[in-house]
Scaffold this active site. Sequence first.
Site, PDB file in Angstrom:
ATOM      1  N   HIS A  54       0.894  -1.247   0.092  1.00  0.00           N
ATOM      2  CA  HIS A  54       0.182  -0.034   0.100  1.00  0.00           C
ATOM      3  C   HIS A  54       1.050   1.302  -0.053  1.00  0.00           C
ATOM      4  O   HIS A  54       1.651   1.548   0.754  1.00  0.00           O
ATOM      5  CB  HIS A  54      -1.004   0.115   1.332  1.00  0.00           C
ATOM      6  CG  HIS A  54      -1.974   1.243   1.579  1.00  0.00           C
ATOM      7  ND1 HIS A  54      -2.962   1.269   0.526  1.00  0.00           N
ATOM      8  CD2 HIS A  54      -1.613   2.342   1.784  1.00  0.00           C
ATOM      9  CE1 HIS A  54      -3.551   2.586   0.492  1.00  0.00           C
ATOM     10  NE2 HIS A  54      -2.811   3.357   1.536  1.00  0.00           N
ATOM     11  N   ASP A 102     -15.135   2.273   6.988  1.00  0.00           N
ATOM     12  CA  ASP A 102     -14.220   2.914   6.414  1.00  0.00           C
ATOM     13  C   ASP A 102     -14.758   3.770   5.168  1.00  0.00           C
ATOM     14  O   ASP A 102     -14.336   4.995   5.171  1.00  0.00           O
ATOM     15  CB  ASP A 102     -12.963   2.234   6.063  1.00  0.00           C
ATOM     16  CG  ASP A 102     -11.866   3.000   5.413  1.00  0.00           C
ATOM     17  OD1 ASP A 102     -11.166   3.933   5.985  1.00  0.00           O
ATOM     18  OD2 ASP A 102     -11.587   2.982   4.201  1.00  0.00           O
ATOM     19  N   ARG A 109     -14.250  12.538   6.035  1.00  0.00           N
ATOM     20  CA  ARG A 109     -13.213  12.925   6.330  1.00  0.00           C
ATOM     21  C   ARG A 109     -12.586  14.005   5.350  1.00  0.00           C
ATOM     22  O   ARG A 109     -12.292  15.199   5.494  1.00  0.00           O
ATOM     23  CB  ARG A 109     -12.100  12.053   6.582  1.00  0.00           C
ATOM     24  CG  ARG A 109     -12.200  11.253   7.941  1.00  0.00           C
ATOM     25  CD  ARG A 109     -11.408   9.883   7.964  1.00  0.00           C
ATOM     26  NE  ARG A 109      -9.878  10.366   7.671  1.00  0.00           N
ATOM     27  CZ  ARG A 109      -9.163   9.508   7.040  1.00  0.00           C
ATOM     28  NH1 ARG A 109      -9.663   8.393   6.573  1.00  0.00           N
ATOM     29  NH2 ARG A 109      -7.780   9.920   6.548  1.00  0.00           N
ATOM     30  N   SER A 116      -7.829   3.697   8.286  1.00  0.00           N
ATOM     31  CA  SER A 116      -8.560   3.611   7.231  1.00  0.00           C
ATOM     32  C   SER A 116      -7.556   2.327   6.528  1.00  0.00           C
ATOM     33  O   SER A 116      -8.321   1.592   5.847  1.00  0.00           O
ATOM     34  CB  SER A 116      -8.586   4.628   6.701  1.00  0.00           C
ATOM     35  OG  SER A 116      -8.943   4.670   5.384  1.00  0.00           O
ATOM     36  N   LYS A 156      -8.885  -2.215   5.896  1.00  0.00           N
ATOM     37  CA  LYS A 156      -9.040  -2.585   4.496  1.00  0.00           C
ATOM     38  C   LYS A 156      -7.952  -3.688   4.010  1.00  0.00           C
ATOM     39  O   LYS A 156      -8.440  -4.812   3.565  1.00  0.00           O
ATOM     40  CB  LYS A 156      -8.947  -1.562   3.445  1.00  0.00           C
ATOM     41  CG  LYS A 156     -10.034  -0.531   3.464  1.00  0.00           C
ATOM     42  CD  LYS A 156     -10.258   0.203   2.263  1.00  0.00           C
ATOM     43  CE  LYS A 156      -9.304   0.870   2.007  1.00  0.00           C
ATOM     44  NZ  LYS A 156      -9.063   2.462   3.010  1.00  0.00           N
TER      45      LYS A 156
END
Length: 424
Positions: free
Chosen positions: A84, A163, A170, A185, A189
């Site tokens: 990520h 999320d 947000r 967040s 996931k």
Amino acid sequence: MSFAAVDVIRTKRDRGALSDAEIDWVVDAYTKGVVADEQMAALAMAILLNGMTPGEIARWTAAMIASGERLDLSGVSRPTVDKHSTGGVGDKITLPLTPLVAACGAAVPQLSGRGLGHTGGTLDKLESIPGWRAALTNDEFIAQLRDVGAVVCAAGAGLAPADRKLYALRDVTGTVEAIPLIASSIMSKKIAEGTGALVLDVKVGSGAFMKTVASARELAGTMVDLGKAHGVTTVALLTDMSTPLGLAVGNAVEVTESVEVLAGGGPSDVVELTLALAREMVAAAGLHIDPSDALKDGRAMDSWRAMVRAQGGDPDAPLPVAPETETVRADRDGFVSTVDALAIGLAAWRLGAGRARKEDPVSAAAGVILHKKPGDPVRAGETLFELRTDEASRIPAALSAADGAIVVADAAPAQRELVIERIA
């Protein structure tokens, strides 16, 4: 157990710690619509201003995971490892990295997102390939992981729905930068997707959400701890995002550059970061192979073509080309001292490559092509960068955004390290 939302808000407003029961309730109640958007917005702002303890962040993340389903990847015979990135400009690394790591023997379940503002989205880039589709069912996702070893797709609606709802809130309430909420967040996931290992690329610099090494280190450490607490082998690299990655910023243009890397070429910084992350991923998956070999011998390219075809794309199809271009040239001799990632990202956005709201369309062909990077010599009149767009009317705003993005000085700057720090 039920609570009053206003009491939960007051606790965090007054710098108190939320109990496990309060966190479980407020996340669940917000997901179900019992807690209103304005109440969660107030709580998010209190979290931004006053922070959370490690225990609170861990519980918040667990509550986000519990709001939806968890994928079971036990039927995939290969070791699973994901990556990520916290987002940047020209950050196309997922495109060559995913098939490369799959070619090394791992399965890469890459759930990706779309671009917002100056940061590009992996799904937007891949959707410039004719026929390619981002939406897969869970069964299709697992079957492709098993058969091809590489998937890049959108997260399903059942994965961490809390999320999805909180992320949108947000974005419109000025609370995107809250480190506890960023960490929970991302990790909710990634943990829910079922991967066995995870490598995080935490960007630092003008084109990143984290502007300083200290804030990036805090975010990376928080996420590594969350991953480990949930049994996921997790490592983070802090990487430089003061300058765009590679020479292409946009959607189709970044796909083209990624294929160049898979073919054994491409810009040196893209190759360097792809291999750095690939080595971390291969090691985290427990494999003993040098990813550079799979890049050199064509296995990574074969994996890319199989991955694109499996999702309906044609890897041989021509990609969209923008009809309108504008060239910006140097006005003096010297050396390029800076190429500001934020300014170039904003220019690409103005050209149509990005979106201001999630529902906005993006142009596959729009973007910026850099002709010079920091340290390169330049002569007056040489091209610094090129703007590409579908609509000529977008060029003035893009030129304004990119004004001063590239600075030419008398001497070359000191070389910056691409990989700044490793956190495990």
